[in-house]
Design a protein around this motif. Structure first.
Motif, PDB file in Angstrom:
ATOM      1  N   GLN A 184     -37.782  20.053   6.453  1.00 49.52           N
ATOM      2  CA  GLN A 184     -37.381  19.402   7.691  1.00 49.52           C
ATOM      3  C   GLN A 184     -35.909  19.004   7.660  1.00 49.52           C
ATOM      4  O   GLN A 184     -35.390  18.520   8.659  1.00 49.52           O
ATOM      5  CB  GLN A 184     -38.230  18.167   7.942  1.00 49.52           C
ATOM      6  N   TYR A 185     -35.267  19.157   6.546  1.00 49.69           N
ATOM      7  CA  TYR A 185     -33.852  18.843   6.425  1.00 49.69           C
ATOM      8  C   TYR A 185     -33.250  19.733   5.351  1.00 49.69           C
ATOM      9  O   TYR A 185     -33.958  20.322   4.552  1.00 49.69           O
ATOM     10  CB  TYR A 185     -33.645  17.369   6.074  1.00 49.69           C
ATOM     11  N   CYS A 186     -31.946  19.831   5.336  1.00 49.84           N
ATOM     12  CA  CYS A 186     -31.260  20.630   4.325  1.00 49.84           C
ATOM     13  C   CYS A 186     -30.743  19.685   3.237  1.00 49.84           C
ATOM     14  O   CYS A 186     -29.861  18.857   3.509  1.00 49.84           O
ATOM     15  CB  CYS A 186     -30.108  21.405   4.969  1.00 49.84           C
ATOM     16  N   PRO A 187     -31.258  19.772   2.013  1.00 55.62           N
ATOM     17  CA  PRO A 187     -30.830  18.861   0.949  1.00 55.62           C
ATOM     18  C   PRO A 187     -29.340  18.960   0.638  1.00 55.62           C
ATOM     19  O   PRO A 187     -28.687  17.952   0.361  1.00 55.62           O
ATOM     20  CB  PRO A 187     -31.660  19.281  -0.268  1.00 55.62           C
ATOM     21  N   GLU A 188     -28.790  20.172   0.695  1.00 57.21           N
ATOM     22  CA  GLU A 188     -27.368  20.347   0.409  1.00 57.21           C
ATOM     23  C   GLU A 188     -26.509  19.643   1.454  1.00 57.21           C
ATOM     24  O   GLU A 188     -25.508  19.022   1.129  1.00 57.21           O
ATOM     25  CB  GLU A 188     -27.000  21.835   0.346  1.00 57.21           C
ATOM     26  N   CYS A 189     -26.914  19.740   2.720  1.00 53.93           N
ATOM     27  CA  CYS A 189     -26.167  19.069   3.796  1.00 53.93           C
ATOM     28  C   CYS A 189     -26.237  17.554   3.643  1.00 53.93           C
ATOM     29  O   CYS A 189     -25.242  16.854   3.851  1.00 53.93           O
ATOM     30  CB  CYS A 189     -26.704  19.466   5.163  1.00 53.93           C
ATOM     31  N   GLU A 218     -19.759  12.687   6.872  1.00 47.93           N
ATOM     32  CA  GLU A 218     -20.265  13.619   7.877  1.00 47.93           C
ATOM     33  C   GLU A 218     -19.205  14.065   8.882  1.00 47.93           C
ATOM     34  O   GLU A 218     -19.219  15.194   9.354  1.00 47.93           O
ATOM     35  CB  GLU A 218     -21.438  12.980   8.626  1.00 47.93           C
ATOM     36  N   HIS A 219     -18.260  13.210   9.198  1.00 46.07           N
ATOM     37  CA  HIS A 219     -17.263  13.531  10.221  1.00 46.07           C
ATOM     38  C   HIS A 219     -15.898  13.886   9.625  1.00 46.07           C
ATOM     39  O   HIS A 219     -14.908  13.958  10.349  1.00 46.07           O
ATOM     40  CB  HIS A 219     -17.137  12.374  11.210  1.00 46.07           C
ATOM     41  N   SER A 220     -15.870  14.147   8.331  1.00 40.86           N
ATOM     42  CA  SER A 220     -14.588  14.454   7.675  1.00 40.86           C
ATOM     43  C   SER A 220     -14.230  15.937   7.818  1.00 40.86           C
ATOM     44  O   SER A 220     -15.093  16.785   8.048  1.00 40.86           O
ATOM     45  CB  SER A 220     -14.664  14.104   6.184  1.00 40.86           C
ATOM     46  N   ALA A 221     -12.952  16.227   7.659  1.00 41.30           N
ATOM     47  CA  ALA A 221     -12.485  17.616   7.694  1.00 41.30           C
ATOM     48  C   ALA A 221     -13.068  18.394   6.520  1.00 41.30           C
ATOM     49  O   ALA A 221     -13.415  19.577   6.666  1.00 41.30           O
ATOM     50  CB  ALA A 221     -10.962  17.652   7.656  1.00 41.30           C
ATOM     51  N   ASP A 222     -13.178  17.739   5.364  1.00 40.96           N
ATOM     52  CA  ASP A 222     -13.747  18.411   4.179  1.00 40.96           C
ATOM     53  C   ASP A 222     -15.181  18.877   4.442  1.00 40.96           C
ATOM     54  O   ASP A 222     -15.567  19.983   4.064  1.00 40.96           O
ATOM     55  CB  ASP A 222     -13.728  17.477   2.958  1.00 40.96           C
ATOM     56  N   PHE A 223     -15.969  18.019   5.092  1.00 41.64           N
ATOM     57  CA  PHE A 223     -17.341  18.396   5.401  1.00 41.64           C
ATOM     58  C   PHE A 223     -17.361  19.568   6.381  1.00 41.64           C
ATOM     59  O   PHE A 223     -18.139  20.501   6.231  1.00 41.64           O
ATOM     60  CB  PHE A 223     -18.141  17.221   5.978  1.00 41.64           C
ATOM     61  N   SER A 224     -16.504  19.515   7.376  1.00 45.19           N
ATOM     62  CA  SER A 224     -16.436  20.601   8.368  1.00 45.19           C
ATOM     63  C   SER A 224     -16.149  21.940   7.708  1.00 45.19           C
ATOM     64  O   SER A 224     -16.794  22.947   8.012  1.00 45.19           O
ATOM     65  CB  SER A 224     -15.323  20.303   9.366  1.00 45.19           C
ATOM     66  N   ILE A 225     -15.194  21.949   6.802  1.00 49.03           N
ATOM     67  CA  ILE A 225     -14.821  23.173   6.082  1.00 49.03           C
ATOM     68  C   ILE A 225     -15.992  23.644   5.220  1.00 49.03           C
ATOM     69  O   ILE A 225     -16.352  24.817   5.224  1.00 49.03           O
ATOM     70  CB  ILE A 225     -13.559  22.945   5.237  1.00 49.03           C
ATOM     71  N   TRP A 226     -16.584  22.713   4.476  1.00 50.95           N
ATOM     72  CA  TRP A 226     -17.718  23.052   3.620  1.00 50.95           C
ATOM     73  C   TRP A 226     -18.875  23.600   4.449  1.00 50.95           C
ATOM     74  O   TRP A 226     -19.494  24.599   4.090  1.00 50.95           O
ATOM     75  CB  TRP A 226     -18.174  21.812   2.834  1.00 50.95           C
ATOM     76  N   THR A 231     -18.922  27.327   5.559  1.00 50.19           N
ATOM     77  CA  THR A 231     -19.319  28.298   4.535  1.00 50.19           C
ATOM     78  C   THR A 231     -20.801  28.153   4.168  1.00 50.19           C
ATOM     79  O   THR A 231     -21.432  29.106   3.747  1.00 50.19           O
ATOM     80  CB  THR A 231     -18.476  28.148   3.256  1.00 50.19           C
ATOM     81  N   HIS A 232     -21.332  26.961   4.362  1.00 47.33           N
ATOM     82  CA  HIS A 232     -22.731  26.692   3.995  1.00 47.33           C
ATOM     83  C   HIS A 232     -23.711  27.137   5.078  1.00 47.33           C
ATOM     84  O   HIS A 232     -24.859  27.494   4.769  1.00 47.33           O
ATOM     85  CB  HIS A 232     -22.920  25.191   3.730  1.00 47.33           C
ATOM     86  N   ARG A 233     -23.307  27.147   6.309  1.00 46.87           N
ATOM     87  CA  ARG A 233     -24.217  27.399   7.433  1.00 46.87           C
ATOM     88  C   ARG A 233     -25.112  28.626   7.244  1.00 46.87           C
ATOM     89  O   ARG A 233     -26.311  28.550   7.525  1.00 46.87           O
ATOM     90  CB  ARG A 233     -23.410  27.510   8.734  1.00 46.87           C
ATOM     91  N   PRO A 234     -24.630  29.764   6.728  1.00 49.39           N
ATOM     92  CA  PRO A 234     -25.531  30.912   6.543  1.00 49.39           C
ATOM     93  C   PRO A 234     -26.662  30.653   5.532  1.00 49.39           C
ATOM     94  O   PRO A 234     -27.677  31.334   5.535  1.00 49.39           O
ATOM     95  CB  PRO A 234     -24.617  32.028   6.029  1.00 49.39           C
ATOM     96  N   GLU A 235     -26.490  29.660   4.667  1.00 48.62           N
ATOM     97  CA  GLU A 235     -27.495  29.339   3.652  1.00 48.62           C
ATOM     98  C   GLU A 235     -28.292  28.085   4.001  1.00 48.62           C
ATOM     99  O   GLU A 235     -29.081  27.610   3.197  1.00 48.62           O
ATOM    100  CB  GLU A 235     -26.801  29.127   2.306  1.00 48.62           C
ATOM    101  N   TYR A 236     -28.072  27.556   5.180  1.00 44.08           N
ATOM    102  CA  TYR A 236     -28.707  26.331   5.636  1.00 44.08           C
ATOM    103  C   TYR A 236     -30.207  26.418   5.426  1.00 44.08           C
ATOM    104  O   TYR A 236     -30.843  27.389   5.812  1.00 44.08           O
ATOM    105  CB  TYR A 236     -28.381  26.167   7.123  1.00 44.08           C
ATOM    106  N   SER A 237     -30.810  25.406   4.792  1.00 47.62           N
ATOM    107  CA  SER A 237     -32.207  25.538   4.392  1.00 47.62           C
ATOM    108  C   SER A 237     -33.213  24.768   5.251  1.00 47.62           C
ATOM    109  O   SER A 237     -34.406  24.828   4.975  1.00 47.62           O
ATOM    110  CB  SER A 237     -32.384  25.165   2.921  1.00 47.62           C
TER     111      SER A 237
END
Length: 110
Positions: A4-9, A18-26, A29-35
């Motif tokens: 029900q949630y993505c542990p990596e996210c 959650e609202h940082s530029a670093d998170f946005s960049i990460w 790249t993570h979205r295709p592996e979103y679990s």
């Protein structure tokens, strides 16, 4: 596995903000592996997981399940009976989970 949630996210939101530029960049790249792959309640997730397992039991294992080990909720067993997974109206029995039975005996709730 249904999630029900993505542990990596969850970890990245906590560590990077959650609202940082670093998170946005990460996240880009993570979205295709979103679990996260399930939306709904935990009760209906149990029903869906059982459906997936039962439907593929013949194909992957050459096996037919005949009983469900579950808590006091009959929803999963009822759903499997309605699906008639094996197509022959096979009877499915529901077995009580020993941990849930023990817990209820201790509290007096049946």
């Amino acid at each position: 596995m249904l999630l029900q949630y993505c542990p990596e996210c969850t970890t990245a939101k906590r560590d990077l903000g959650e609202h940082s530029a670093d998170f946005s960049i990460w996240y880009k790249t993570h979205r295709p592996e979103y679990s996260e792959n399930y939306v709904g309640s935990s009760n209906t997730m149990e029903v869906k997981a059982a459906e997936i397992l039962w439907k593929r039991s013949l194909e992957y294992c050459g096996t037919r399940y005949t009983s469900v080990l579950s808590d006091v909720d009959f929803m999963t067993c009822q759903h499997l009976l309605e699906l008639d997974v094996y197509g022959d109206s096979m009877k499915i029995t529901k077995e009580e989970c020993p941990n849930h039975v023990t817990k209820r005996l201790g509290t007096g709730k049946f």
